[in-house]
Design an enzyme around this catalytic site. Sequence first.
Site, PDB file in Angstrom:
ATOM      1  N   CYS A  36      -0.910   1.332  -4.309  1.00  0.00           N
ATOM      2  CA  CYS A  36      -0.500  -0.073  -4.208  1.00  0.00           C
ATOM      3  C   CYS A  36       0.236  -0.517  -5.468  1.00  0.00           C
ATOM      4  O   CYS A  36       0.835  -1.583  -5.495  1.00  0.00           O
ATOM      5  CB  CYS A  36      -1.712  -0.967  -3.972  1.00  0.00           C
ATOM      6  SG  CYS A  36      -2.908  -0.889  -5.302  1.00  0.00           S
ATOM      7  N   ASP A  38      -1.138  -1.349  -8.294  1.00  0.00           N
ATOM      8  CA  ASP A  38      -1.900  -2.303  -9.092  1.00  0.00           C
ATOM      9  C   ASP A  38      -2.423  -1.647 -10.371  1.00  0.00           C
ATOM     10  O   ASP A  38      -2.789  -0.472 -10.375  1.00  0.00           O
ATOM     11  CB  ASP A  38      -3.062  -2.867  -8.277  1.00  0.00           C
ATOM     12  CG  ASP A  38      -2.570  -3.780  -7.172  1.00  0.00           C
ATOM     13  OD1 ASP A  38      -1.369  -4.115  -7.188  1.00  0.00           O
ATOM     14  OD2 ASP A  38      -3.367  -4.160  -6.305  1.00  0.00           O
ATOM     15  N   CYS A  61      -4.195  -7.211  -6.596  1.00  0.00           N
ATOM     16  CA  CYS A  61      -4.559  -8.050  -5.465  1.00  0.00           C
ATOM     17  C   CYS A  61      -5.776  -8.921  -5.800  1.00  0.00           C
ATOM     18  O   CYS A  61      -6.411  -8.755  -6.845  1.00  0.00           O
ATOM     19  CB  CYS A  61      -4.870  -7.163  -4.272  1.00  0.00           C
ATOM     20  SG  CYS A  61      -6.378  -6.221  -4.500  1.00  0.00           S
ATOM     21  N   CYS A 105     -10.207  -1.233  -4.079  1.00  0.00           N
ATOM     22  CA  CYS A 105      -9.764  -2.062  -5.202  1.00  0.00           C
ATOM     23  C   CYS A 105     -10.845  -2.151  -6.274  1.00  0.00           C
ATOM     24  O   CYS A 105     -10.542  -2.259  -7.468  1.00  0.00           O
ATOM     25  CB  CYS A 105      -9.400  -3.464  -4.728  1.00  0.00           C
ATOM     26  SG  CYS A 105      -8.355  -3.477  -3.268  1.00  0.00           S
TER      27      CYS A 105
HETATM   28 FE1  FES Z   1      -4.267  -2.537  -5.035  1.00  0.00          FE
HETATM   29 FE2  FES Z   1      -6.287  -3.982  -4.237  1.00  0.00          FE
HETATM   30  S1  FES Z   1      -4.509  -3.509  -3.105  1.00  0.00           S
HETATM   31  S2  FES Z   1      -6.123  -2.822  -6.042  1.00  0.00           S
END
Ligand code: FES
Length: 147
Positions: A36, A38, A61, A105
Amino acid sequence: MAMGYSEKVMDHFINPRNVGELEHPDGVGEVGNAKCGDIMKVYLRVENGVLTDVKFKTFGCASAIATSSMATELIKGHPIGEALALTNKAVVEALDGLPPVKLHCSVLAEEAVKAAIKDYYDRHQVPYDPALFADLDEDPHGDLVEE
Ligand code: FES
């Protein structure tokens, strides 16, 4: 409740605790989820083996932000050993759960804390068992870290 998020998740997302960075931290950990994109960064202040201050910055997120906030709350003021034992499961439980598709996450929070402790150990030449940190990806911007 938005999308099945608990009130606690919403609270920690909208009003996250311990956001920011520490000047001259004793340890810093940065981890990422390549899927993702992140990224989570955790800063530690350590005095006599106790985490006297903890801050985080998360580019991610809502679940990643809420879990980082809760993880820092759970370890702040506690000995390093307790922070090392923190699991993403414990963070999720403290938040009254996460939707199953968002569970991954919470792994970032556990890993960021571990990476920061490893950095503290490395900087201060504290001997440790490398197996403790075997799951950590040394390059958060590189390959896949976690599903
Ligand atoms: Fe990437 Fe939650 S979608 S950490």
